[in-house]
Write an enzyme that holds these catalytic residues in place. Sequence first.
Site, mmCIF file in Angstrom:
data_model
loop_
_atom_site.group_PDB
_atom_site.id
_atom_site.type_symbol
_atom_site.label_atom_id
_atom_site.label_comp_id
_atom_site.label_asym_id
_atom_site.label_seq_id
_atom_site.Cartn_x
_atom_site.Cartn_y
_atom_site.Cartn_z
ATOM 1 N N ASN A 1 7.870 -9.583 -9.967
ATOM 2 C CA ASN A 1 8.784 -10.430 -9.291
ATOM 3 C C ASN A 1 8.743 -11.493 -8.389
ATOM 4 O O ASN A 1 7.489 -11.276 -7.452
ATOM 5 C CB ASN A 1 9.951 -9.552 -8.401
ATOM 6 C CG ASN A 1 11.339 -10.542 -7.846
ATOM 7 O OD1 ASN A 1 11.010 -11.412 -7.866
ATOM 8 N ND2 ASN A 1 12.412 -9.746 -7.613
ATOM 9 N N ASP B 1 0.114 -10.046 -4.309
ATOM 10 C CA ASP B 1 0.561 -8.839 -3.785
ATOM 11 C C ASP B 1 1.178 -7.696 -4.850
ATOM 12 O O ASP B 1 1.729 -7.548 -5.768
ATOM 13 C CB ASP B 1 1.925 -9.911 -5.218
ATOM 14 C CG ASP B 1 3.673 -8.952 -5.249
ATOM 15 O OD1 ASP B 1 3.686 -8.592 -3.726
ATOM 16 O OD2 ASP B 1 4.446 -10.256 -5.548
ATOM 17 N N HIS C 1 10.257 -14.196 0.809
ATOM 18 C CA HIS C 1 10.345 -13.491 -0.330
ATOM 19 C C HIS C 1 11.534 -13.996 -0.676
ATOM 20 O O HIS C 1 12.383 -13.860 -0.522
ATOM 21 C CB HIS C 1 10.796 -12.229 -0.887
ATOM 22 C CG HIS C 1 10.999 -11.369 -2.386
ATOM 23 N ND1 HIS C 1 10.039 -11.258 -3.041
ATOM 24 C CD2 HIS C 1 12.082 -11.869 -2.612
ATOM 25 C CE1 HIS C 1 10.926 -10.762 -3.904
ATOM 26 N NE2 HIS C 1 11.322 -12.031 -3.863
ATOM 27 N N ASN D 1 7.390 -3.074 2.309
ATOM 28 C CA ASN D 1 8.736 -2.310 1.895
ATOM 29 C C ASN D 1 8.938 -0.981 1.280
ATOM 30 O O ASN D 1 8.137 -0.867 0.449
ATOM 31 C CB ASN D 1 8.905 -2.721 0.638
ATOM 32 C CG ASN D 1 8.250 -3.429 -0.694
ATOM 33 O OD1 ASN D 1 7.000 -3.124 0.137
ATOM 34 N ND2 ASN D 1 8.658 -3.731 -1.698
ATOM 35 N N HIS E 1 2.517 0.566 -9.644
ATOM 36 C CA HIS E 1 3.592 2.280 -9.480
ATOM 37 C C HIS E 1 2.616 2.508 -10.815
ATOM 38 O O HIS E 1 1.850 2.531 -10.969
ATOM 39 C CB HIS E 1 4.736 0.665 -10.206
ATOM 40 C CG HIS E 1 5.508 -0.331 -9.624
ATOM 41 N ND1 HIS E 1 5.804 0.330 -8.765
ATOM 42 C CD2 HIS E 1 5.045 -1.373 -9.376
ATOM 43 C CE1 HIS E 1 6.778 -0.646 -8.136
ATOM 44 N NE2 HIS E 1 6.304 -1.814 -8.873
ATOM 45 N N GLY F 1 6.310 -5.686 -10.124
ATOM 46 C CA GLY F 1 4.949 -5.774 -9.636
ATOM 47 C C GLY F 1 3.514 -5.692 -10.198
ATOM 48 O O GLY F 1 3.477 -4.022 -11.777
ATOM 49 N N HIS G 1 4.105 -16.419 -2.841
ATOM 50 C CA HIS G 1 4.026 -16.023 -3.984
ATOM 51 C C HIS G 1 5.085 -16.773 -4.760
ATOM 52 O O HIS G 1 5.822 -17.014 -5.247
ATOM 53 C CB HIS G 1 4.197 -14.550 -4.692
ATOM 54 C CG HIS G 1 5.809 -13.880 -3.869
ATOM 55 N ND1 HIS G 1 6.614 -14.281 -3.940
ATOM 56 C CD2 HIS G 1 5.612 -12.420 -3.925
ATOM 57 C CE1 HIS G 1 7.843 -13.109 -3.960
ATOM 58 N NE2 HIS G 1 7.132 -12.184 -3.257
ATOM 59 N N LEU H 1 0.538 -1.290 0.218
ATOM 60 C CA LEU H 1 -0.035 -0.163 -0.539
ATOM 61 C C LEU H 1 1.052 1.234 0.001
ATOM 62 O O LEU H 1 0.196 2.338 0.017
ATOM 63 C CB LEU H 1 -1.155 0.017 1.154
ATOM 64 C CG LEU H 1 -2.248 -1.231 0.752
ATOM 65 C CD1 LEU H 1 -2.882 -0.966 2.263
ATOM 66 C CD2 LEU H 1 -2.695 -1.368 0.228
ATOM 67 N N ARG H 2 1.956 1.311 0.050
ATOM 68 C CA ARG H 2 3.012 1.756 -0.453
ATOM 69 C C ARG H 2 3.135 3.506 0.920
ATOM 70 O O ARG H 2 3.689 4.148 0.265
ATOM 71 C CB ARG H 2 2.682 2.528 -1.714
ATOM 72 C CG ARG H 2 2.794 1.714 -2.926
ATOM 73 C CD ARG H 2 3.506 0.774 -3.135
ATOM 74 N NE ARG H 2 3.762 0.130 -4.250
ATOM 75 C CZ ARG H 2 4.880 -0.514 -4.571
ATOM 76 N NH1 ARG H 2 6.278 -1.382 -3.260
ATOM 77 N NH2 ARG H 2 4.272 -1.607 -5.725
HETATM 78 O O1 DOR Z 1 6.949 -8.015 -8.568
HETATM 79 C C1 DOR Z 1 7.096 -7.324 -7.754
HETATM 80 N N1 DOR Z 1 6.668 -6.451 -6.725
HETATM 81 N N2 DOR Z 1 7.516 -8.542 -6.292
HETATM 82 C C2 DOR Z 1 7.639 -8.225 -5.384
HETATM 83 O O2 DOR Z 1 8.420 -9.175 -4.570
HETATM 84 C C3 DOR Z 1 8.092 -6.415 -4.845
HETATM 85 C C4 DOR Z 1 6.471 -5.535 -4.917
HETATM 86 C C5 DOR Z 1 7.214 -4.382 -5.596
HETATM 87 O O3 DOR Z 1 6.761 -3.772 -3.667
HETATM 88 O O4 DOR Z 1 6.932 -3.176 -6.273
#
Ligand code: DOR
Length: 446
Positions: free
Chosen positions: A298, A325, A199, A115, A329, A344, A252, A84-85
């Site tokens: 990823n 996941d 992960h 993250n 972006h 992502g 995942h 959720l950034r």
């Molecule tokens: O594709 C991904 N995006 N895999 C991840 O493990 C992290 C995620 C992201 O935070 O953008």
Amino acid sequence: MNKINTQTQPQPPKGWRSYSSDKLALRNVLLIDPAQNLKKRADLIIENGIIQQIGEITDGWDGEIIDGSKLIACPGLFDMHVHLREPGYEHKETIYSGCHAAASGGFTGVAPMPNTDPAIDNPGLVNILREKAVGFPVEVHPIAAITLGRKGKNLSEIGELVDTGVMVFSDDGSPIVIADLMRRALEYTNMFGATISEHSEDASLTMGGVMHEGAVSTRLGLPGWPGIGEEIAIDRNVRLAEFTGGKLHIAHISTAASLEIIRRAKKNGINVTAEVTPHHLTLDCSLLDGFDSNYKVNPPLRTKEDVIALQEGLADGSIDVIATDHAPHAPDEKEVEFIKAPFGMIGLETALGIIHSKLVLTGKLTIERMIEAMTSAPRKVMGLSDVSIKAGETANLTLFNPDEKWRVDRDLFNSKSKNTPFHGMELTGRAVGVINRGLVWIKDEK
Ligand code: DOR
């Protein structure tokens, strides 16, 4: 000094409306709660946010009535892997926009990954994020970082975080490189009954890789991210879980060989659970032919054989959980050369429709197993109490219309971001309501 609340009162997503949960009935709705073997059509009566009765509305009943004859009601969906950034990347998503996306996808609970910037590695931040979701029928249960700042060096204050209710820890996106640190993380979290969600990626094998390593990457001339880069890390982590007795959740998984490692571990009584995403269950690496960065994720999309194996692993229960996941972006970040785009894709608003259309309606997965993998299974890994459709229980429900046909349109999403590979896809089955925390948000059919 009074605290200033700068957040506006959450409103339902566009096209949905809010109802009072004081006295409400869903008439003639199909109730499905696999955890109690419940599958029956009835009237569900809610009073003051509590399930009052499952039966039949009597003549003269004076509450609000919603026609449920086209709907399924199941325990509220829970997504245990979202981004959720917030804090740090609010241009991609916020708790506020993410909760709207979650609600419109039918989720009543989500677990955001740490993250962020700064990383979610302390009780203060965990509580702030939880508070930002007040007023939504969506609970936010942050997953906290295993290591301080997600730097992979020193453990976070695990005990203090557990005291605030965090029961899952992850450095998601950044695997724990040092085996001894993973050992200590598993030992320490296990003292509190908590779980490590990992992960699993060995960067020495995957560094620079942008897609699955194989014939397609060779043809496209893109650097490969081989399956072994995931499998070797899962293998190590499973062995450490066996050695320590700690609880390990594999985030995942993407390959058939990873699934085999998990099957073997479970057979040997090791405390391991696993999740799979809707995209790894339905898309394969041949789709990268057009260099569309919406397919860059990823771990990467794998082969058709891997996809089939994952579908089977989910159906037979070897894979416990479906998690999206959801990784938002911004367009200017994604619309660059494939090799430079971030990994992502978003998933909260498409997960239910994708799984229902591509797996349930094709006979690959029962509807009960779909619901279990999106409700009780993730709640169990998260250490949360189960949600039941039973008189006397809090009404925590997802409503969906299994027959609704719709076309995915990223421009109508509630998420701040649009990076979905499912744009334009025709789906059957859609979330039309969420009920939780005394709030009732339902899509307006008029
Ligand atoms: O594709 C991904 N995006 N895999 C991840 O493990 C992290 C995620 C992201 O935070 O953008």
